[in-house]
Design an enzyme around this catalytic site. Structure first.
Site, short mmCIF file in Angstrom:
data_model
loop_
_atom_site.label_atom_id
_atom_site.label_comp_id
_atom_site.label_asym_id
_atom_site.label_seq_id
_atom_site.Cartn_x
_atom_site.Cartn_y
_atom_site.Cartn_z
CB SER A 184 -0.81 -0.07 1.30
OG SER A 184 -1.26 1.30 1.25
CE LYS A 241 -1.29 -4.45 3.34
NZ LYS A 241 -1.69 -5.68 2.82
CE1 TYR A 293 -3.50 -2.21 5.13
CE2 TYR A 293 -3.11 0.28 4.58
CZ TYR A 293 -3.32 -1.07 4.37
OH TYR A 293 -3.56 -1.44 2.96
N1 UFG Z 1 -13.20 10.52 3.15
C1 UFG Z 1 -14.56 11.40 3.32
N2 UFG Z 1 -15.53 10.68 3.96
C2 UFG Z 1 -15.54 9.56 4.04
C3 UFG Z 1 -14.44 8.65 3.96
C4 UFG Z 1 -13.47 9.23 3.16
O1 UFG Z 1 -14.48 12.51 2.98
O2 UFG Z 1 -16.55 8.74 4.47
C5 UFG Z 1 -12.29 11.23 2.59
C6 UFG Z 1 -10.83 11.19 3.26
O3 UFG Z 1 -11.05 11.94 4.26
C7 UFG Z 1 -9.91 11.02 2.39
C8 UFG Z 1 -10.47 10.65 1.41
O4 UFG Z 1 -11.95 10.57 1.37
O5 UFG Z 1 -9.77 12.71 1.94
C9 UFG Z 1 -10.06 9.20 0.70
O6 UFG Z 1 -10.31 8.53 1.85
P1 UFG Z 1 -10.19 6.88 1.86
O7 UFG Z 1 -10.67 6.29 3.42
O8 UFG Z 1 -11.13 6.30 0.92
O9 UFG Z 1 -8.86 6.57 1.51
P2 UFG Z 1 -7.18 7.04 2.03
O10 UFG Z 1 -6.86 8.08 1.14
O11 UFG Z 1 -7.55 7.29 3.60
O12 UFG Z 1 -6.49 5.47 2.01
C10 UFG Z 1 -6.46 4.95 0.96
C11 UFG Z 1 -6.10 3.33 1.55
C12 UFG Z 1 -4.90 3.24 2.13
C13 UFG Z 1 -3.84 3.72 1.26
C14 UFG Z 1 -4.14 5.12 0.71
C15 UFG Z 1 -3.06 5.36 -0.36
O13 UFG Z 1 -7.38 3.03 2.47
O14 UFG Z 1 -4.63 1.87 2.21
O15 UFG Z 1 -5.45 5.21 0.16
O16 UFG Z 1 -3.38 6.59 -1.23
F1 UFG Z 1 -2.61 3.66 1.89
#
Ligand code: UFG
Length: 322
Positions: free
Chosen positions: A116, A144, A140
């Site tokens: 990841s 990895k 997490y």
């Molecule tokens: N977000 C919202 N509302 C939600 C969920 C997420 O606004 O209900 C926002 C988050 O704050 C973030 C964006 O949407 O800004 C993306 O969030 P995600 O939880 O979908 O994904 P992340 O970017 O946090 O993380 C994902 C994977 C990780 C990986 C990462 C790398 O879950 O394992 O992308 O880019 F490392």
């Protein structure tokens, strides 16, 4: 080839299974079905229900010679890993070490590992290439990184060749509609938006609109899971042909903000999706963007489904029928 897919009934695993089936491989799946979905098990493949931490389960999986392993069985919720780290120690670390031990015991030399972008932590520069410092900000991401480092050692000490694939934001569903089971209890933005659109949840929340980005919401690099699947088979070809391990980023190299994704989702589903803006989520960097130059050059890989509208349509095609 006979290939073992751990977590093969899960969201990413099941898409790789499809790709492997198209290539005519003999497939054996090990999945404990906690996150895996029955609907994503195909009858032509062998299925063993159980945990990779259980050597008896692995004994069954390796009963006939396995040529390569695709390893997806792991927890992946960054937030949860900070409050319940032992869950991640056991499944992600202990499970992988048990698997590696079995591979050596039963003479399997090749593994494609689902890593990841979380191994990088907060970005020091953009786009993030493979030389970016490795400083995970959550447990997490640490699991990895720890596995990647051990794979390096297992290569040196035991000749085990690995492809460590660092995904950015994996999303989308099989464009041909062959995957019927949605991800259970998603924690990521796009499946949450889709659940809100399908009425499975009341709405969704945008976590913060005061970031230093164009519209104030976080920017991410979304990569379609079927593009990821293609990269997995190319990566296995590479490590088998070259007899050398490989670490690559997999991202689309284009950034979309949360707000852009919310707006595009409404366009794709053709209606308003209830949402509100709330506070920032802890640990979210303003912007993440991959450099996938290495994957493009070394694997000759090009994402074809990862533009936002194609990606969202592939999700809605599934969610709209729920
Ligand atoms: N977000 C919202 N509302 C939600 C969920 C997420 O606004 O209900 C926002 C988050 O704050 C973030 C964006 O949407 O800004 C993306 O969030 P995600 O939880 O979908 O994904 P992340 O970017 O946090 O993380 C994902 C994977 C990780 C990986 C990462 C790398 O879950 O394992 O992308 O880019 F490392």
């Amino acid at each position: 080839m006979r290939v073992l897919v751990t977590g093969g009934a899960g969201y990413i695993g099941s898409h790789i299974v499809l790709e492997l089936m198209e290539l005519g491989h003999e497939i054996i799946i090990v999945d404990d079905m906690e996150k895996g979905n029955e609907a994503n098990l195909f009858p032509e493949n062998e299925f063993i229900k159980g945990e990779i931490q259980d050597p008896e389960i692995l004994k069954k999986a390796f009963a006939k010679k396995v040529d390569a392993v695709f390893h997806f069985a792991a927890w992946k919720a960054a937030g949860e890993s900070m409050t319940d780290p032992l869950k991640y120690t056991m499944n992600n670390l202990n499970g992988t070490f048990t698997l590696l031990n079995a591979m050596i015991q039963y003479g399997c030399q090749y593994i494609v590992f689902s890593s990841s972008a979380a191994v990088y932590g907060a970005p020091k520069y953009l786009p993030i290439d493979e030389n970016h410092p490795l400083q995970p900000e959550n447990y997490y991401g640490y699991t990895k990184l720890c596995i990647e480092e051990n794979l390096e050692w297992f290569d040196k000490l035991k000749g085990l060749k690995s492809a460590r694939l660092r995904y950015f934001n994996a999303a989308g569903y099989d464009p041909k509609g062959r995957i019927k089971g949605i991800e259970k209890t998603p924690a990521n933005l796009l499946p949450i938006i889709m659940e809100a659109a399908a009425g499975i949840r009341k709405g969704f929340e945008i976590f913060g609109n005061d970031y230093e980005t164009e519209d104030g919401t976080c920017v991410r690099d979304y990569i379609h899971v079927s593009d990821l699947a293609k990269a997995h088979v190319l990566a296995l070809d590479y490590i088998m042909a070259k007899k050398e391990s490989l670490t690559v980023n997999l991202g689309s190299e284009s950034g979309y903000s949360v707000k852009e994704m919310a707006d595009l989702s409404e366009k794709v589903v053709g209606k308003q999706i209830p949402h509100k803006t709330g506070p920032r989520r802890l640990g979210d960097p303003a912007k993440l963007l991959a450099s996938s130059k290495k994957a493009r050059q070394v694997l000759n890989w090009t994402p074809i489904y990862s533009d936002a509208e194609t990606l969202l349509s592939s999700m809605w095609n599934l969610y709209k029928n729920l």
